[in-house]
Design a protein around this motif. Structure first.
Motif, PDB file in Angstrom:
ATOM      1  N   ASP A   8      32.436   2.632  45.284  1.00 34.42           N
ATOM      2  CA  ASP A   8      30.796   2.346  45.395  1.00 34.42           C
ATOM      3  C   ASP A   8      30.115   1.981  46.505  1.00 34.42           C
ATOM      4  N   GLU A   9      29.545   1.835  47.157  1.00 29.94           N
ATOM      5  CA  GLU A   9      28.946   1.247  48.231  1.00 29.94           C
ATOM      6  C   GLU A   9      28.576  -0.320  47.729  1.00 29.94           C
ATOM      7  N   ARG A  10      27.094   0.766  46.222  1.00 27.85           N
ATOM      8  CA  ARG A  10      26.497  -0.756  45.683  1.00 27.85           C
ATOM      9  C   ARG A  10      27.488  -1.674  45.769  1.00 27.85           C
ATOM     10  N   ILE A  11      28.298  -1.816  45.255  1.00 28.18           N
ATOM     11  CA  ILE A  11      29.415  -3.179  45.308  1.00 28.18           C
ATOM     12  C   ILE A  11      29.527  -3.984  46.212  1.00 28.18           C
ATOM     13  N   LEU A  12      29.203  -3.682  47.255  1.00 26.64           N
ATOM     14  CA  LEU A  12      29.559  -4.152  48.688  1.00 26.64           C
ATOM     15  C   LEU A  12      28.604  -4.803  48.907  1.00 26.64           C
ATOM     16  N   VAL A  13      27.390  -4.733  48.514  1.00 30.71           N
ATOM     17  CA  VAL A  13      26.616  -4.613  49.488  1.00 30.71           C
ATOM     18  C   VAL A  13      25.688  -6.238  48.368  1.00 30.71           C
ATOM     19  N   SER A  14      24.934  -7.154  48.839  1.00 35.14           N
ATOM     20  CA  SER A  14      24.082  -8.019  48.237  1.00 35.14           C
ATOM     21  C   SER A  14      22.601  -7.439  48.416  1.00 35.14           C
ATOM     22  N   ARG A  15      22.101  -7.996  47.827  1.00 33.75           N
ATOM     23  CA  ARG A  15      19.984  -8.731  48.394  1.00 33.75           C
ATOM     24  C   ARG A  15      19.661 -10.125  48.226  1.00 33.75           C
ATOM     25  N   ASP A  16      19.230 -10.210  49.094  1.00 31.89           N
ATOM     26  CA  ASP A  16      17.427 -11.472  48.965  1.00 31.89           C
ATOM     27  C   ASP A  16      17.050 -11.437  48.111  1.00 31.89           C
ATOM     28  N   ALA A  17      16.134 -12.318  47.147  1.00 28.95           N
ATOM     29  CA  ALA A  17      15.769 -12.133  45.761  1.00 28.95           C
ATOM     30  C   ALA A  17      14.043 -10.896  46.443  1.00 28.95           C
ATOM     31  N   LEU A  18      13.815 -10.914  47.804  1.00 31.58           N
ATOM     32  CA  LEU A  18      12.079 -10.341  47.295  1.00 31.58           C
ATOM     33  C   LEU A  18      12.885  -8.560  48.201  1.00 31.58           C
ATOM     34  N   GLY A  19      14.377  -8.592  48.010  1.00 35.25           N
ATOM     35  CA  GLY A  19      14.210  -7.155  48.215  1.00 35.25           C
ATOM     36  C   GLY A  19      14.301  -6.664  49.632  1.00 35.25           C
ATOM     37  N   THR A  20      14.137  -7.435  50.648  1.00 39.08           N
ATOM     38  CA  THR A  20      14.056  -7.627  52.172  1.00 39.08           C
ATOM     39  C   THR A  20      15.059  -7.768  52.778  1.00 39.08           C
ATOM     40  N   LYS A  21      16.217  -8.017  52.544  1.00 41.55           N
ATOM     41  CA  LYS A  21      17.876  -7.778  53.033  1.00 41.55           C
ATOM     42  C   LYS A  21      18.328  -7.091  52.509  1.00 41.55           C
ATOM     43  N   GLU A  22      19.490  -6.776  53.416  1.00 40.23           N
ATOM     44  CA  GLU A  22      20.958  -6.893  52.487  1.00 40.23           C
ATOM     45  C   GLU A  22      22.341  -6.616  53.295  1.00 40.23           C
ATOM     46  N   ILE A  23      23.323  -8.028  52.462  1.00 40.43           N
ATOM     47  CA  ILE A  23      24.534  -8.251  53.420  1.00 40.43           C
ATOM     48  C   ILE A  23      25.188  -8.151  52.548  1.00 40.43           C
ATOM     49  N   LYS A  24      26.632  -7.561  53.838  1.00 45.76           N
ATOM     50  CA  LYS A  24      27.794  -6.947  53.476  1.00 45.76           C
ATOM     51  C   LYS A  24      28.316  -8.200  54.398  1.00 45.76           C
ATOM     52  N   LEU A  25      30.277  -7.907  53.697  1.00 48.89           N
ATOM     53  CA  LEU A  25      30.666  -9.365  54.309  1.00 48.89           C
ATOM     54  C   LEU A  25      31.927  -8.376  54.425  1.00 48.89           C
ATOM     55  N   LYS A  26      33.003  -8.460  55.511  1.00 45.95           N
ATOM     56  CA  LYS A  26      33.571  -7.804  56.504  1.00 45.95           C
ATOM     57  C   LYS A  26      34.614  -9.594  55.888  1.00 45.95           C
ATOM     58  N   LEU A  27      36.440  -8.699  55.842  1.00 48.01           N
ATOM     59  CA  LEU A  27      37.024  -9.496  55.579  1.00 48.01           C
ATOM     60  C   LEU A  27      38.100  -9.603  56.962  1.00 48.01           C
ATOM     61  N   LEU A  28      37.791 -10.349  57.706  1.00 46.43           N
ATOM     62  CA  LEU A  28      38.212 -10.171  59.457  1.00 46.43           C
ATOM     63  C   LEU A  28      39.590 -11.318  59.640  1.00 46.43           C
ATOM     64  N   GLU A  29      39.929 -12.293  58.417  1.00 46.60           N
ATOM     65  CA  GLU A  29      41.493 -13.014  58.462  1.00 46.60           C
ATOM     66  C   GLU A  29      41.288 -13.983  57.137  1.00 46.60           C
ATOM     67  N   VAL A  30      42.801 -14.123  56.797  1.00 44.77           N
ATOM     68  CA  VAL A  30      43.167 -14.776  55.758  1.00 44.77           C
ATOM     69  C   VAL A  30      43.751 -16.331  56.835  1.00 44.77           C
ATOM     70  N   GLU A  31      43.639 -17.094  55.333  1.00 45.00           N
ATOM     71  CA  GLU A  31      45.150 -18.156  55.730  1.00 45.00           C
ATOM     72  C   GLU A  31      46.043 -17.912  56.054  1.00 45.00           C
ATOM     73  N   ASP A  32      47.046 -18.185  57.223  1.00 48.49           N
ATOM     74  CA  ASP A  32      48.564 -17.702  57.274  1.00 48.49           C
ATOM     75  C   ASP A  32      48.726 -18.640  56.897  1.00 48.49           C
ATOM     76  N   ASP A  33      48.646 -20.075  56.805  1.00 50.20           N
ATOM     77  CA  ASP A  33      50.159 -21.091  56.224  1.00 50.20           C
ATOM     78  C   ASP A  33      49.790 -20.778  54.811  1.00 50.20           C
ATOM     79  N   THR A  34      48.898 -20.099  53.959  1.00 46.99           N
ATOM     80  CA  THR A  34      49.799 -20.260  52.289  1.00 46.99           C
ATOM     81  C   THR A  34      50.470 -19.053  52.153  1.00 46.99           C
TER      82      THR A  34
END
Length: 119
Positions: A8-34
């Motif tokens: 569900d797209e709703r679990i991937l999107v967060s919003r600011d307190a005023l509801g004027t912006k939506e934020i989505k984070l895509k994972l690009l890279e993880v630490e390879d040394d661990t």
């Protein structure tokens, strides 16, 4: 697509307190040394780079930027002598390459503190 693969797209999107912006984070890279560790909290990875997408609801304008959380955490420790970010992320909080909204605040804490992100 099977029902188990549906996200569900709703679990991937967060919003600011005023509801004027939506934020989505895509994972690009993880630490390879661990490698993945099985702790009592489950299998986790250490996030290194993410792609931040911010959508302005009023104007439908979209901003994107890549963020190296490892470098930001290092800079935060040098400038402020501490870091509030916990970059360890359970693999269950990654859905189709995106990070669920409940983890956004903890991953972006240092970037916001250093004014890389102003929301």
């Amino acid at each position: 697509m099977s029902f188990e693969d549906f996200v569900d797209e709703r679990i991937l999107v967060s919003r600011d307190a005023l509801g004027t912006k939506e934020i989505k984070l895509k994972l690009l890279e993880v630490e390879d040394d661990t490698s993945d560790h099985i702790w009592r909290f489950g299998v986790r990875v250490k996030v290194k780079k993410i792609l931040i997408t911010i959508k302005h609801i009023n104007t439908q304008q979209i901003e994107e930027g890549e963020c190296d959380l490892g470098e930001i955490e290092k800079e935060m420790k040098e400038k402020r002598h501490y870091s509030s970010t916990n970059r360890w992320l359970p693999t269950t909080d990654i859905k189709n390459g995106y990070i669920v909204n409940s983890r956004h605040a903890s991953l972006l804490a240092d970037a916001v503190a250093l004014d890389y992100i102003t929301i």
